[in-house]
Enzyme design. Structure first.
Site, PDB file in Angstrom:
ATOM      1  N   HIS A  63      -2.405  54.106 -27.976  1.00  0.00           N
ATOM      2  CA  HIS A  63      -3.393  54.788 -27.445  1.00  0.00           C
ATOM      3  C   HIS A  63      -4.494  54.109 -26.512  1.00  0.00           C
ATOM      4  O   HIS A  63      -5.414  54.590 -25.842  1.00  0.00           O
ATOM      5  CB  HIS A  63      -4.175  55.577 -28.516  1.00  0.00           C
ATOM      6  CG  HIS A  63      -4.954  54.668 -29.015  1.00  0.00           C
ATOM      7  ND1 HIS A  63      -4.388  53.784 -30.047  1.00  0.00           N
ATOM      8  CD2 HIS A  63      -6.443  54.345 -29.202  1.00  0.00           C
ATOM      9  CE1 HIS A  63      -5.204  53.130 -30.682  1.00  0.00           C
ATOM     10  NE2 HIS A  63      -6.455  53.309 -29.992  1.00  0.00           N
ATOM     11  N   HIS A  78      -8.706  53.607 -22.679  1.00  0.00           N
ATOM     12  CA  HIS A  78      -8.456  54.153 -24.110  1.00  0.00           C
ATOM     13  C   HIS A  78      -8.031  55.445 -23.758  1.00  0.00           C
ATOM     14  O   HIS A  78      -8.848  56.476 -23.211  1.00  0.00           O
ATOM     15  CB  HIS A  78      -9.914  54.033 -24.856  1.00  0.00           C
ATOM     16  CG  HIS A  78      -9.773  54.343 -26.283  1.00  0.00           C
ATOM     17  ND1 HIS A  78      -9.599  55.686 -27.013  1.00  0.00           N
ATOM     18  CD2 HIS A  78      -9.578  53.657 -27.290  1.00  0.00           C
ATOM     19  CE1 HIS A  78      -9.456  55.668 -28.213  1.00  0.00           C
ATOM     20  NE2 HIS A  78      -9.334  54.232 -28.495  1.00  0.00           N
TER      21      HIS A  78
END
Length: 660
Positions: A63, A78
Site C-alpha cells: 500500500h 501512500h
C-alpha cells in the site's frame, strides 16, 4: 561542502482531484506528522512516480512506496487509508527495491472498486517524509481541481544533498539528549503513519505498528542508545535500558500525545517490575545466566567499533615481537618505541574508548565515562598499582588495593552500566541550573570510586584466589593444571581475573629464566585464533569472514581481544568449543612439560620456546606439537560443532527485562 537550495517539481502520481492534506481523514497525515504533501482522490488506479529517484521502500502489504531523489528528498506515496488490513490484495507493484524511476513512470496499480468494497478510502497521499530534517517548503497548486497523472502539482524548495556523496545522515534534530535518537527510531519504525500507539516498560519502548515489516530493524538495532530490538505480544519492542523513560518522553514529544497510552504503560511497568523481582528467588541460576548474558552482550556491542583497530594493533605487536625475538630490532631503538606506541595505544587506552562506546549503548554520558576510563589509567594510579609498596592505599579511610586497569574491559563496562542510574539519581537531587557543572564531575567521582574502591579489590581477591588454586594444581599435576588453565584462562581474561597469574609468570622468568605456566597461557591464544579461523572458513557472510580472518591473525600474534569480543563471545557456542579445545591444548602442553623462556607466546612467539644455549630441541618440538595440535583441535571442534551461518540470524543481544 554546504548544501545548496534546490527546487524540485512534484507531479501527480494519479489522475483525480487534488486536495490538501488538511482534509484527509487520517490525523497522522492531516496534521503533517509525516511531512508536507498533498492528496488526490483518484479517478483511476494507475499509480506513477511523483519524482525521479530510487525506490527505497515497498510495504509488504503493497500500500506504500518510497522514492528518494538524487538530492536526498524522501517521498512516500501512500495508496488508500487504513488499507494495511487488505494485505496487498488490491495492488499490483511494477517496481522493486533499488529500481531507478523517472517522474511519471508507472509504479503500481490499485483496484479502486476492491478498496471501496472493503469500506476504505481510496485517497492517494504523497508526502515528503524528511521535511523537518531538510527544512523543505512545499508550494502546492490550486486545490479542489482535476489533475492528470504526471501533471506538475507542487514545487518543493530545500537543501540538496548530491548523490555522489556518502549519503550523509539527516541534520541533528532538537537539542535534548534523546531528541535525535527519538527521531531516528520514529523514522525507522516506518514513521508516524505506521504507528498505532506506544507504551513502555522498565527497559523497552513497545510500539504497536500497523505493519512491522516496514520497520528497519537493522538500522534501529545499530542506533547509539538502542541495545536491541525484539518482537512479541503483538509489539515491536526497542530495548533501551535504564534511560527508557527519557527516550519515551522524547518520542511522544515528537509524535504527539495521541499516540500515548498512560494506563497501558503503567500496567507494563508494573508487570515487568514484578516479573523481574519474581525471578530472584525462583530461579537464581537462570538469573545468573541472564546477568552474564547481558554483560557479555554489552561487552561485545561496545567492542565492535574498535575491533578493526584492535586486530591491526595485535598484528603489529606480533610483528614487533618477532623482530625483537630475532634481534632484528632492539627494544631500546627509536623505531621500536614509535611502532610499539602505535601498536600498544589502543590497548593501553581501552578503558577510555570503551567508556565512550559502552555509555552510548547503555544510556550513560559518553564523555563522563571516557573521563572515568582516563581516571582508571591515570599514570600515578598505574605506577602505584605496579609496586607492592604503593598498591595498598587508603581512600577516605577505606583500605583499597590498586590494580592496573590498562587494557581492561569488565570494570569500565560496570561503570557504564551504573552511570545511567547515577545520572538519573543526580538529576533528582541537583537543581536544573546547577546540573551542567555538577552532574558530570559528581558522576565521574562516584563511578571512579565505585570501581577503584569496590570492583578493583574484589577482582584482586578473586584473581589471587584463582591464581593460588591454579598454582596448587600445577604443583600437583602439570597435565591437570594445563587442562584447567587452558579451559578457564580466556574466561578469566574477560573479567580481568587473569592478572593474578601474570606476576607468577613474570617471577618465574625473572628468577628461573623460564615459565611452564606461560606456555599453557600461550596455547589459549592459539585456541581462540583457531576458533575464529574456523568461523572464517565456514561462514559465507562477507563481513564476518573479514572480521574473523583479521581476528585470527591477531590471536596468532598474541592478542585475543578481537577474536573474543568480535566473534567468539558474540556467538557463544564458538567460545565454549574454543575453550574445550584450549583445555585439551593445555593438557598436551602440561604432559609434554613445554617451557617458555620469555614474555611472549602464541604462534608468532615461537622464539620464546627455543631453549637458550641449547637451540632447537625437545622443548621446541613440544611447542610445535602442543600449539599446532591446539590449533587443529580448536579449529575442527568449532567448524564441526561450534558455528553455522544460521547463528547470524539468531544472534541477539540479551534482553534486559523479564517480560517477553
Amino acid at each position: 561542502m554546504a548544501a545548496k537550495l534546490k527546487q524540485t517539481t512534484v507531479t501527480a502520481p494519479v489522475a483525480g482531484e487534488l486536495v490538501p492534506l488538511s482534509v484527509i481523514h487520517d490525523p497522522v497525515f492531516s496534521k503533517g506528522l509525516m511531512g508536507k504533501g498533498f492528496g488526490i482522490e483518484p479517478s483511476d488506479g494507475k499509480i506513477s512516480a511523483p519524482v525521479s529517484g530510487a525506490i527505497t521502500m515497498i510495504a509488504s502489504t503493497k500500500h506504500a512506496i518510497g522514492v528518494k531523489t538524487a538530492d536526498g528528498m524522501e517521498v512516500l506515496v501512500h495508496m488508500g487509508i487504513d488499507t494495511v488490513e487488505l494485505a496487498g490484495k488490491p495492488y499490483q507493484i511494477m517496481v522493486k527495491l533499488g529500481d531507478q524511476v523517472t517522474a511519471g513512470q508507472a509504479m503500481a496499480t490499485m483496484d479502486l472498486a476492491s478498496v471501496k468494497k472493503a469500506g476504505k478510502a481510496t485517497t492517494i497521499i504523497t508526502v515528503i517524509t524528511n521535511t523537518a530534517a531538510m527544512g523543505y517548503q512545499l508550494f502546492l497548486n490550486e486545490v479542489d481541481q482535476a489533475v492528470a497523472a504526471g501533471d506538475s502539482v507542487a514545487m518543493v524548495t530545500g537543501k540538496a544533498k548530491p548523490a555522489a556523496s556518502s549519503q550523509p545522515a539527516d541534520e541533528p534534530v532538537g537539542d535534548g539528549k534523546y531528541d535525535q535518537l527519538a527521531h531516528d527510531i520514529i523514522k525507522n519504525v516506518g514513521g508516524p503513519a505506521n504507528i498505532k500507539s506506544l507504551i513502555h516498560c522498565i527497559t523497552r519502548l513497545r510500539f504497536y505498528l500497523k505493519d512491522e515489516s516496514i520497520a528497519n530493524t537493522a538500522v534501529i538495532s545499530g542506533l547509539d542508545g538502542v541495545i536491541d530490538v525484539t518482537k512479541g505480544s503483538g509489539q515491536y519492542q526497542v530495548v533501551i535500558g535504564p534511560a527508557v523513560n527519557d527516550v519515551y518522553d522524547a518520542v511522544i514529544a515528537q509524535l504527539g500525545s495521541q499516540f500515548a497510552d498512560d494506563d497501558a504503560t503503567k500496567q507494563a511497568v508494573a508487570d515487568t517490575t514484578a516479573a523481574a523481582k519474581k525471578q530472584h528467588p525462583q530461579n537464581i541460576l537462570e538469573l545468573i545466566q541472564h546477568g552474564f548474558g547481558n554483560i557479555i552482550g554489552v561487552m561485545t556491542a561496545s567492542m565492535i567499533p574498535v575491533i578493526g583497530i584492535l586486530a591491526g594493533s595485535g598484528i603489529l605487536k606480533g610483528i614487533l615481537a618477532a623482530l625483537t625475538g630475532f634481534k632484528v630490532l632492539s627494544t631500546t631503538s627509536g623505531t621500536y618505541m614509535v611502532l610499539n606506541a602505535i601498536g600498544d595505544a589502543t590497548f593501553y587506552f581501552l578503558p577510555v574508548i570503551l567508556g565512550f562506546t559502552a555509555a552510548k549503548k547503555l544510556g550513560s554520558d559518553p564523555i563522563v565515562l571516557a573521563i572515568v576510563g582516563g581516571i582508571l589509567i591515570y599514570p600515578q594510579i598505574i605506577a602505584a598499582a605496579g609496586k607492592a609498596a604503593t598498591a595498598q592505599i587508603s581512600f577516605l579511610g577505606i583500605p583499597t588495593h590498586l590494580v592496573s586497569y590498562s587494557a581492561s574491559v569488565f570494570p569500565i563496562i560496570v561503570a557504564a552500566w551504573l552511570g545511567a542510574y547515577v545520572e538519573k539519581f543526580l538529576k533528582k537531587v541537583i537543581p536544573l541550573y546547577l546540573r551542567s557543572v555538577f552532574i558530570p564531575i559528581l558522576e565521574a567521582l562516584i563511578l571512579s570510586v565505585i570501581v577503584l574502591v569496590g570492583v578493583g579489590p574484589i577482582i584482586t581477591v578473586i584473581s589471587k584466589g584463582l591464581a593460588d588454586g591454579i598454582l596448587a594444581i600445577y604443583n600437583f599435576s602439570p597435565a591437570l593444571s594445563g587442562f584447567v588453565i587452558g579451559g578457564l584462562y580466556q574466561t578469566m581474561v574477560i573479567f580481568g581475573l587473569h592478572w593474578g597469574l601474570i606476576p607468577i609468570v613474570i617471577n618465574d622468568i625473572a628468577t628461573n629464566g623460564h615459565s611452564y605456566l606461560n606456555a599453557i597461557l600461550s596455547v589459549t591464544m592459539v585456541a581462540q585464533g583457531g576458533a575464529v579461523l574456523a568461523v572464517f572458513l565456514k561462514s559465507k557472510d562477507k563481513k564476518l569472514k573479514e572480521i574473523s580472518l583479521a581476528a585470527a591473525v591477531s590471536a596468532f600474534c598474541g592478542v585475543t581481544e578481537p577474536a573474543l569480543y568480535g566473534v567468539n563471545l558474540k556467538y557463544k557456542r564458538v567460545f565454549v568449543w574454543a575453550s574445550i579445545g584450549s583445555a585439551f591444548g593445555g593438557l598436551i602442553t602440561g604432559l609434554l612439560r613445554v617451557n617458555n623462556y620469555a614474555l611472549s607466546g602464541s604462534l608468532i612467539g615461537f622464539p620464546a620456546f627455543i631453549t637458550p644455549n641449547v637451540g632447537i630441541g625437545s622443548n621446541f618440538y613440544g611447542y610445535l606439537i602442543s600449539h599446532y595440535g591446539t590449533l587443529i583441535i580448536s579449529t575442527v571442534l568449532v567448524f564441526l560443532f561450534g558455528f553455522s551461518d544460521k547463528m547470524l540470524a539468531k544472534n541477539k543481544t540479551p534482553k534486559l527485562d523479564a517480560a517477553k
